[in-house]
Scaffold this motif. Structure first.
Motif, mmCIF file in Angstrom:
data_model
loop_
_atom_site.group_PDB
_atom_site.id
_atom_site.type_symbol
_atom_site.label_atom_id
_atom_site.label_comp_id
_atom_site.label_asym_id
_atom_site.label_seq_id
_atom_site.Cartn_x
_atom_site.Cartn_y
_atom_site.Cartn_z
ATOM 1 N N ARG A 1 1.624 3.322 -2.410
ATOM 2 C CA ARG A 1 2.312 4.162 -3.653
ATOM 3 C C ARG A 1 1.455 4.109 -4.902
ATOM 4 O O ARG A 1 1.351 5.122 -5.446
ATOM 5 N N GLU B 1 3.306 -1.281 0.687
ATOM 6 C CA GLU B 1 3.935 -0.241 0.348
ATOM 7 C C GLU B 1 3.501 -0.042 -1.295
ATOM 8 O O GLU B 1 3.337 1.188 -1.607
ATOM 9 N N GLN C 1 6.228 -4.962 1.818
ATOM 10 C CA GLN C 1 6.907 -4.262 0.501
ATOM 11 C C GLN C 1 5.271 -4.364 -0.132
ATOM 12 O O GLN C 1 5.239 -3.484 -1.064
ATOM 13 N N LYS D 1 13.339 -2.326 -2.420
ATOM 14 C CA LYS D 1 12.747 -1.095 -2.313
ATOM 15 C C LYS D 1 13.779 0.077 -3.138
ATOM 16 O O LYS D 1 13.102 0.903 -3.865
#
Length: 81
Positions: free
Chosen positions: A24, A20, A17, A78
């Protein structure tokens, strides 16, 4: 050369995570400043110890954040974003 720091409570996000988040946030910065800035866009995740973060005077733990997010550590976070 932008440096973006994301503060999170330790043990809330998994390593995947956090990766990610980095990807992002980088993509968001590149969308604003242009693709040429990707190689020099830094994203740093800074983990704050549990109990060292508070909202409304109430300290938070990873377990409390997971509970607010709907249960299992790392699974539903998420979807909350």
């Amino acid at each position: 050369m932008p440096l973006v720091t994301v503060d999170v409570i330790k043990d809330v996000f998994t390593q995947d995570q956090k990766q990610e988040i980095i990807e992002r946030v980088t993509d968001a910065m590149v969308a604003v400043e242009g693709e040429a800035m990707r190689p020099v866009t830094w994203v740093r995740i800074q983990e704050v110890e549990q109990g060292d973060w508070a909202i409304g005077g109430q300290t938070l733990t990873a377990a409390a954040v997971h509970e607010m997010a709907g249960g299992k550590p790392g699974s539903d976070l998420k979807k909350a974003s």
